[in-house]
Design a protein around this motif. Sequence first.
Motif, PDB file in Angstrom:
ATOM      1  N   ALA A 315       0.825  -1.210   0.000  1.00 31.06           N
ATOM      2  CA  ALA A 315       0.000   0.000   0.000  1.00 31.06           C
ATOM      3  C   ALA A 315       0.858   1.257   0.000  1.00 31.06           C
ATOM      4  CB  ALA A 315      -0.927   0.000   1.215  1.00 31.06           C
ATOM      5  N   GLU A 316       2.055   1.144   0.553  1.00 35.77           N
ATOM      6  CA  GLU A 316       2.933   2.324   0.636  1.00 35.77           C
ATOM      7  C   GLU A 316       3.806   2.501  -0.604  1.00 35.77           C
ATOM      8  OE1 GLU A 316       1.464   1.484   4.466  1.00 35.77           O
ATOM      9  OE2 GLU A 316       2.725   0.142   3.313  1.00 35.77           O
ATOM     10  N   GLU A 323       1.357  -0.298 -12.894  1.00 36.86           N
ATOM     11  CA  GLU A 323       2.699  -0.878 -13.050  1.00 36.86           C
ATOM     12  C   GLU A 323       2.862  -2.090 -12.138  1.00 36.86           C
ATOM     13  OE1 GLU A 323       4.363   0.195 -15.501  1.00 36.86           O
ATOM     14  OE2 GLU A 323       3.011   1.884 -15.768  1.00 36.86           O
ATOM     15  N   ILE A 324       2.352  -1.958 -10.906  1.00 34.39           N
ATOM     16  CA  ILE A 324       2.441  -3.073  -9.955  1.00 34.39           C
ATOM     17  C   ILE A 324       1.662  -4.282 -10.500  1.00 34.39           C
ATOM     18  CG2 ILE A 324       1.790  -3.829  -7.619  1.00 34.39           C
ATOM     19  CD1 ILE A 324       2.296  -0.888  -6.712  1.00 34.39           C
ATOM     20  N   THR A 336       7.534  -7.580  -0.025  1.00 35.44           N
ATOM     21  CA  THR A 336       7.389  -6.319   0.695  1.00 35.44           C
ATOM     22  C   THR A 336       7.710  -6.548   2.170  1.00 35.44           C
ATOM     23  OG1 THR A 336       5.058  -6.781   0.916  1.00 35.44           O
ATOM     24  CG2 THR A 336       5.691  -5.349  -0.888  1.00 35.44           C
ATOM     25  N   LEU A 337       7.910  -5.443   2.893  1.00 38.26           N
ATOM     26  CA  LEU A 337       8.285  -5.489   4.305  1.00 38.26           C
ATOM     27  C   LEU A 337       9.567  -6.298   4.511  1.00 38.26           C
ATOM     28  CD1 LEU A 337       4.747  -5.731   5.934  1.00 38.26           C
ATOM     29  CD2 LEU A 337       6.353  -3.822   6.107  1.00 38.26           C
ATOM     30  N   ASN A 338      10.503  -6.084   3.605  1.00 39.17           N
ATOM     31  CA  ASN A 338      11.836  -6.684   3.725  1.00 39.17           C
ATOM     32  C   ASN A 338      12.856  -5.628   3.337  1.00 39.17           C
ATOM     33  OD1 ASN A 338      11.573  -9.632   4.323  1.00 39.17           O
ATOM     34  ND2 ASN A 338      10.216  -9.490   2.557  1.00 39.17           N
ATOM     35  N   ARG A 369       3.826   8.314   5.563  1.00 38.17           N
ATOM     36  CA  ARG A 369       3.683   6.865   5.447  1.00 38.17           C
ATOM     37  C   ARG A 369       4.195   6.216   6.725  1.00 38.17           C
ATOM     38  NH1 ARG A 369       6.852   5.805  -0.002  1.00 38.17           N
ATOM     39  NH2 ARG A 369       8.328   7.096   1.129  1.00 38.17           N
ATOM     40  N   ARG A 370       3.636   5.058   7.060  1.00 39.78           N
ATOM     41  CA  ARG A 370       4.081   4.381   8.283  1.00 39.78           C
ATOM     42  C   ARG A 370       5.521   3.926   8.102  1.00 39.78           C
ATOM     43  NH1 ARG A 370      -0.070  -0.102   9.817  1.00 39.78           N
ATOM     44  NH2 ARG A 370       1.269  -0.203  11.657  1.00 39.78           N
TER      45      ARG A 370
END
Lengths: 462, 278
Positions: A315-316, A323-324, A336-338, A369-370
């Motif tokens: 989401a961020e 494109e995604i 993600t989140l890596n 953004r978080r």
Amino acid sequence: MPNMSLKKNDMPAQEPDVRNKNFKEVALGYSEETALDEAARCLNCKNKPCVGGCPVNIDIPSFIHKVAENDFAGAYDVISCSSSLPAVCGRVCPQESQCEGKCVRGIKGDPVGIGRLERFVADWHNEHDTGAVSKPVPNGHKAAVIGAGPAGLTCAGDLAKMGYDVTVYEALHLAGGVLVYGIPEFRLPKAIVRKEIDGLKALGVTINTNTVVGKTITVDELFEQGYEAVFIGSGAGLPRFMGIPGENLKGVYSANEFLTRVNLMKAYNENSDTPVQHAKNVSVVGGGNVAMDAARCAKRLGAENVYIVYRRGEAEMPARNEEIEHAKEEGIIFKTLNNPVEILGDEHKFVTGMKCIEMELGEPDESGRRSPIEKKGSEFVLDVDCVIMSIGTSPNPLIRNTTEGLETNRKGCFVADENGLTSREGVFAGGDAVTGAATVILAMGAGKTAAKAMDEYIRSKE
Amino acid sequence: MYKIVRKKVLNPTVTLMDIDAPMVAAKAEPGQFIILRVDEDGERIPLTVADFDREKGTVTIIFQIVGATTEKLNHKNEGEYIQDFVGPLGVASHTDGLKKVAVIGGGVGCAIAYPIAKKLHNLGCEVHSVVGFRNKDLVILEEEFSAVSEKLCMMTDDGSHGTKGLVTDALKQLIESGEKYDEVIAIGPLIMMKFVCALTKQYGIKTVVSMNPIMIDGTGMCGGCRLTVGGETKFACVDGPDFDGHLVDFDEAMERSSMYKPFERSKYEEVCNLYKNV
């Protein structure tokens, strides 16, 4: 009667499993029939919110109305009043957050496919164009533009239309800037960029390639040569690296280098003398459009596994949804989140893996953004032989280091007012060189605004 | 397009060309480089400026035929054109305040070392040149070096010309014999520069080397030319090409320069075969 379908007409595209093996354009474009159907979805509303969402203020309802009337040439005339690169914008603009984001039809259902219609009109024009351009009447004034990317080309085109004798200085051997070295062929065919540039040349714009301003010639020397105003649209071309161990191993690229090898130097083509690694497993670090481009290029070069490694969540991601989605369809694996912490290599210093750590999202940071926080003890190794760093770029220092009195900010971007005027008289700037890495259309908007201001400045001295 | 106004074969593997490029010639200084592309499908390669003539508007390049691009370039003749030629790029060599310098050149690196020796000589600096080649047939610029050097040590690997031995042998002898240099400037193969630096470090003599890594744009855009210098990453194209040799990580630079070896070899063969069949 407007077409009240809630869905926008799908864009025909090459099948994912076919296109991820070639460099031909992914999206194939609307047919006349589809374009007419889509154009009929526009309500032609009075307050035209879409126009306000367009950085170059194209009169969108008016061009769509022409399309609906089957007057494609008329539609092109409307667009070209405001945009000098319609075939480009129709392909690479983030319409969902601009014109289409403001479309009334988007409140319930899909917005009108404005970008797709713009592309249709531009492609129709390019197919039917006779090449006959009425050259503007010269006004006897000279202006110089630095950088043949979206900002510079737009500025040059607008100045030429006003009658200026315009020369564009480009460091690379080919004009187009990020349109030729960055955005891949399958998203923006280079023949289209060439066509748009030929159009500018037909208007009388001179393009001097192989000229590095700051090295071959300086801004001050341009004034000495009689240019009355100078526009700097030199972009944000300096790649950032993470500063982690192993970044200088063989197989680690900046996205700039990787994309330049593939796009500008055509390393995917057998005839090209420029090499590029044909890796088996590739990790692209970053979550922007450039990261998606790099990942999709790597896949097309034959990689079995291509990973997007991004420290925040999907989401961020700053990349466009389209494109995604395209990347996912083509088999790009999202991690993600890596976050990478080290790149590992063998005894010959070739990449053998990338050590990552898992992340979780904490409180929002200054970007809203978080912010990502490392999960202790969660390190793991991703088995890759190539790493592409796509974590952003900053403006090149060559011009600021060789031009007195040109103010820049902490990030090295030129300081310019809302009209593009810098701290030096007669010197204007716009695009990524002022904002830091952003979009093609914002750069074009800045080039346009600056052209107007340069005209006013030069006239004020008469 | 850029015209080749003069071509001279210096030895069987090294060629000199004067290229008509007035804007580059107007600004070029020793130590800087240019990037060229031979033809439409060509790669961009960096070559250090060997000389320039501001009045004639020409820039001299000297190159060794080592791969596809230099092979193609060598097949171009006087009066013909090359596709692209851009520069001058990089930072010029610093020559301020130098009174006595040892200039070390290895092989085709002598082509880059010579303009610096010449500039220093013209500035009134005492120049001792040490130049090394594999054998007699590969010697270039001997007269030129001789004209700008108070001392010239000619070294060959096989002793077929000058003294048998390495440039480091001659440099060591000079230093041991009591010569005091403000600076040593070493330009040649990475392995030579590495050993020159190892030697001068023992004597605490500041040593400048000229790096020539793989690069594309030459303006700081690709980062392909990055090196580790004093533990920091530097871009040879904009921060160099000259660096403090005692801080350069030569082992890393040597590894990085071999990145595309197999591709380069097959392209070279392809191009050689092409010319054979013509």
